[in-house]
Design an enzyme around this catalytic site. Structure first.
Site, PDB file in Angstrom:
ATOM      1  N   GLU A 133      45.926  30.106  39.934  1.00 12.73           N
ATOM      2  CA  GLU A 133      46.582  30.304  41.235  1.00 12.73           C
ATOM      3  C   GLU A 133      48.079  30.096  41.070  1.00 12.73           C
ATOM      4  O   GLU A 133      48.522  29.125  40.455  1.00 12.73           O
ATOM      5  CB  GLU A 133      46.023  29.317  42.261  1.00 12.73           C
ATOM      6  CG  GLU A 133      46.708  29.337  43.603  1.00 12.73           C
ATOM      7  CD  GLU A 133      46.709  30.698  44.266  1.00 12.73           C
ATOM      8  OE1 GLU A 133      47.807  31.204  44.560  1.00 12.73           O
ATOM      9  OE2 GLU A 133      45.619  31.266  44.485  1.00 12.73           O
ATOM     10  N   ASN A 193      50.543  32.928  36.482  1.00 11.99           N
ATOM     11  CA  ASN A 193      50.405  34.318  36.887  1.00 11.99           C
ATOM     12  C   ASN A 193      49.379  35.015  36.009  1.00 11.99           C
ATOM     13  O   ASN A 193      49.230  34.688  34.822  1.00 11.99           O
ATOM     14  CB  ASN A 193      51.766  35.021  36.764  1.00 11.99           C
ATOM     15  CG  ASN A 193      51.798  36.347  37.490  1.00 11.99           C
ATOM     16  OD1 ASN A 193      51.141  37.300  37.092  1.00 11.99           O
ATOM     17  ND2 ASN A 193      52.577  36.414  38.551  1.00 11.99           N
ATOM     18  N   ASP A 253      46.397  40.535  46.743  1.00 12.34           N
ATOM     19  CA  ASP A 253      47.407  41.282  47.492  1.00 12.34           C
ATOM     20  C   ASP A 253      47.212  42.773  47.218  1.00 12.34           C
ATOM     21  O   ASP A 253      47.200  43.202  46.061  1.00 12.34           O
ATOM     22  CB  ASP A 253      48.799  40.839  47.037  1.00 12.34           C
ATOM     23  CG  ASP A 253      49.900  41.320  47.965  1.00 12.34           C
ATOM     24  OD1 ASP A 253      49.800  42.447  48.483  1.00 12.34           O
ATOM     25  OD2 ASP A 253      50.877  40.572  48.163  1.00 12.34           O
ATOM     26  N   THR A 288      34.902  33.622  50.287  1.00  5.30           N
ATOM     27  CA  THR A 288      36.200  32.972  50.288  1.00  5.30           C
ATOM     28  C   THR A 288      36.549  32.626  51.735  1.00  5.30           C
ATOM     29  O   THR A 288      35.879  33.057  52.679  1.00  5.30           O
ATOM     30  CB  THR A 288      37.298  33.885  49.719  1.00  5.30           C
ATOM     31  OG1 THR A 288      37.564  34.933  50.660  1.00  5.30           O
ATOM     32  CG2 THR A 288      36.873  34.499  48.383  1.00  5.30           C
ATOM     33  N   TYR A 306      39.167  33.730  53.393  1.00  5.48           N
ATOM     34  CA  TYR A 306      39.532  34.987  54.024  1.00  5.48           C
ATOM     35  C   TYR A 306      38.293  35.808  54.361  1.00  5.48           C
ATOM     36  O   TYR A 306      38.180  36.392  55.433  1.00  5.48           O
ATOM     37  CB  TYR A 306      40.439  35.802  53.092  1.00  5.48           C
ATOM     38  CG  TYR A 306      41.874  35.358  53.060  1.00  5.48           C
ATOM     39  CD1 TYR A 306      42.658  35.346  54.216  1.00  5.48           C
ATOM     40  CD2 TYR A 306      42.461  34.971  51.868  1.00  5.48           C
ATOM     41  CE1 TYR A 306      43.983  34.945  54.183  1.00  5.48           C
ATOM     42  CE2 TYR A 306      43.784  34.567  51.824  1.00  5.48           C
ATOM     43  CZ  TYR A 306      44.542  34.561  52.981  1.00  5.48           C
ATOM     44  OH  TYR A 306      45.854  34.166  52.939  1.00  5.48           O
ATOM     45  N   GLU A 307      37.381  35.853  53.419  1.00  7.18           N
ATOM     46  CA  GLU A 307      36.180  36.657  53.597  1.00  7.18           C
ATOM     47  C   GLU A 307      35.363  36.197  54.797  1.00  7.18           C
ATOM     48  O   GLU A 307      34.879  37.013  55.589  1.00  7.18           O
ATOM     49  CB  GLU A 307      35.331  36.590  52.332  1.00  7.18           C
ATOM     50  CG  GLU A 307      34.111  37.479  52.315  1.00  7.18           C
ATOM     51  CD  GLU A 307      33.400  37.431  50.978  1.00  7.18           C
ATOM     52  OE1 GLU A 307      32.422  38.177  50.801  1.00  7.18           O
ATOM     53  OE2 GLU A 307      33.833  36.652  50.100  1.00  7.18           O
TER      54      GLU A 307
END
Length: 227
Positions: free
Chosen positions: A69, A96, A118, A190, A192-193
């Site tokens: 992350e 990254n 993203d 997740t 978001y999910e």
């Protein structure tokens, strides 16, 4: 929208220091020393706040999970989540995705999870997408034979791009769905999910299995930009 700066970030991360790998450049070929006897080594790119990370790690305690992350303010929440759950098979790296070949030896990774990355919707930013060919070629450098990429997104444009892009770099697609939870929740979600599912937003998912591949002369790897 940028995540608000977490209070006391450094001491919070220090309290979870047992699961943070601070020198990943020294780890190629040595990751399994963190968990001798691990059945597999799996990598999650962009773990966010760690709901998925903690869920899959708890479900498969014999698998070693490495969560990457780039945003410490999100990663500290994931670290706390896993620490509070008493999980010993999860380790975190603040880095990254373009650094993966410097962290892992060839063939060291058995599976990569890419969840809700993203979408970089404009064409000029396409090379930043984690399913772009430049990144796929980096993944090939660390994945084991027949290893898989598990990819989920709510972004239809990114998914259609990925369905076309991934097979061009030596991966066979399976389990392709544009409405994963149509008949009820499937697998670990997740943060978001879960939110998108509650709003009735369809979730796209696919599995990509790495196959033997020789890059055509026209395909030249370019430096992958920061995700």
């Amino acid at each position: 929208m940028r995540m608000r700066k977490k209070k006391n970030l450094v001491p919070r991360m220090e309290r979870c220091g047992a699961c943070l790998v601070t020198e990943p450049y020294e780890m190629p070929g040595k990751w399994r020393e963190l968990m001798p006897g691990a059945r597999e080594l799996r990598l999650e790119l962009g773990c966010g706040k760690g709901r998925f990370t903690a869920g899959v790690a708890a479900a498969e305690p014999d698998v070693l999970f490495i969560a990457v992350e780039l945003v410490p303010d999100a990663m500290v929440v994931a670290m706390e989540r896993c620490t509070e759950a008493g999980l010993k098979n999860v380790f975190f790296v603040d880095a990254n995705a373009d650094q993966l070949p410097q962290f892992f030896a060839p063939g060291e990774v058995d599976r990569i999870y890419i969840n809700f990355c993203d979408p970089w919707p404009t064409k000029k930013h396409a090379k930043r997408r984690l399913t772009h060919g430049n990144f796929l070629q980096l993944y090939r450098k660390v994945l084991a034979e027949n290893a898989q990429i598990h990819f989920k997104t709510d972004n239809q444009g990114l998914f259609e791009f990925s369905v076309e892009e991934i097979p061009q770099f030596g991966f066979t697609l399976s389990e392709v769905t544009r409405n994963l939870h149509e008949n009820g929740p499937v697998g670990v979600m997740t943060d978001y999910e879960a939110k998108f599912h509650e709003l009735g937003q369809p979730i796209n998912r696919l599995v990509a299995t790495m196959a033997p591949w020789t890059p055509p002369a026209a395909v030249q790897e370019e430096p992958a930009p920061e995700a």
